[in-house]
Design an enzyme around this catalytic site. Structure first.
Site, PDB file in Angstrom:
ATOM      1  N   ASP A  32     -22.058 -46.861  10.940  1.00  0.00           N
ATOM      2  CA  ASP A  32     -20.665 -47.313  10.946  1.00  0.00           C
ATOM      3  C   ASP A  32     -20.531 -48.524  10.019  1.00  0.00           C
ATOM      4  OD1 ASP A  32     -18.119 -46.913  13.150  1.00  0.00           O
ATOM      5  OD2 ASP A  32     -18.145 -48.749  11.941  1.00  0.00           O
ATOM      6  N   ILE A  33     -19.444 -48.544   9.265  1.00  0.00           N
ATOM      7  CA  ILE A  33     -19.243 -49.605   8.272  1.00  0.00           C
ATOM      8  C   ILE A  33     -18.968 -50.963   8.938  1.00  0.00           C
ATOM      9  CG2 ILE A  33     -16.724 -49.433   7.893  1.00  0.00           C
ATOM     10  CD1 ILE A  33     -17.398 -49.301   4.854  1.00  0.00           C
ATOM     11  N   ASN A  89     -13.518 -40.984  20.813  1.00  0.00           N
ATOM     12  CA  ASN A  89     -12.118 -41.384  20.929  1.00  0.00           C
ATOM     13  C   ASN A  89     -11.233 -40.232  20.481  1.00  0.00           C
ATOM     14  OD1 ASN A  89     -12.892 -44.050  21.665  1.00  0.00           O
ATOM     15  ND2 ASN A  89     -13.138 -44.604  19.512  1.00  0.00           N
ATOM     16  N   GLU A  97      -9.153 -43.743  15.276  1.00  0.00           N
ATOM     17  CA  GLU A  97      -8.615 -44.297  14.025  1.00  0.00           C
ATOM     18  C   GLU A  97      -8.741 -43.303  12.874  1.00  0.00           C
ATOM     19  OE1 GLU A  97      -7.249 -47.216  12.871  1.00  0.00           O
ATOM     20  OE2 GLU A  97      -6.836 -47.708  14.970  1.00  0.00           O
ATOM     21  N   HIS A 102     -15.612 -37.284  15.521  1.00  0.00           N
ATOM     22  CA  HIS A 102     -16.882 -38.014  15.418  1.00  0.00           C
ATOM     23  C   HIS A 102     -17.253 -38.563  16.780  1.00  0.00           C
ATOM     24  CE1 HIS A 102     -13.545 -40.800  14.648  1.00  0.00           C
ATOM     25  NE2 HIS A 102     -14.278 -41.719  15.251  1.00  0.00           N
ATOM     26  N   HIS A 104     -19.607 -41.802  18.461  1.00  0.00           N
ATOM     27  CA  HIS A 104     -20.274 -43.068  18.160  1.00  0.00           C
ATOM     28  C   HIS A 104     -21.531 -43.151  19.021  1.00  0.00           C
ATOM     29  CE1 HIS A 104     -16.560 -45.241  16.508  1.00  0.00           C
ATOM     30  NE2 HIS A 104     -16.002 -44.211  17.134  1.00  0.00           N
TER      31      HIS A 104
END
Ligand code: AMP
Length: 115
Positions: A32-33, A89, A97, A102, A104
């Site tokens: 993750d960025i 999510n 978002e 995806h 996490h």
């Protein structure tokens, strides 16, 4: 929801940089960025699925593979003994978002419980 699924499509195609840590013919996993924990990895299907609401009889094998690989990565990153969180999510109320399915994988520190 924002129309930003192209970001993850481009990561799969290596058109934008990402720290890819695992890939196979079904899925891609990358850092993750904006990591929220020492280990924060996103696992995504290689075919575009917008949200978990689009998981169905035909594609559910990809979804189970995402979880299987997330847990394998947790073991490889040596966070499995202390534990980790896997978060998904969905849509506005779930806080999604990026409109590309995806999960996490988070670990490497004590994470707050939601409930
Ligand atoms: P979510 O709120 O579940 O949709 O999470 C989207 C996640 O994607 C956030 O944790 C972002 O930090 C992450 N993200 C957004 N753009 C990138 C990118 N280019 N490379 C890696 N992670 C990203």
């Amino acid at each position: 929801m924002k129309n930003n699924h192209l970001i993850f499509k481009k990561i799969i195609k290596k058109e934008i940089p990402a720290k890819i840590i695992y890939e196979d013919k079904l899925i891609t996993a990358f850092e993750d960025i904006k990591p929220k924990a020492p280990v924060h990895i996103l696992i995504i299907p290689n075919i575009f699925i917008e949200t978990s609401n689009e998981i169905n009889k035909k594609n559910k094998y990809i979804f189970s593979h995402m979880f299987y690989i997330a847990i394998k990565i947790a073991k490889k990153k040596k966070i499995s003994q202390d534990g980790y969180k896997i978060i998904l999510n969905c849509n506005k109320n779930g806080g999604q978002e990026i409109n590309y399915l995806h999960i996490h994988l988070l670990g490497g520190k004590k994470l707050k419980a939601l409930y």
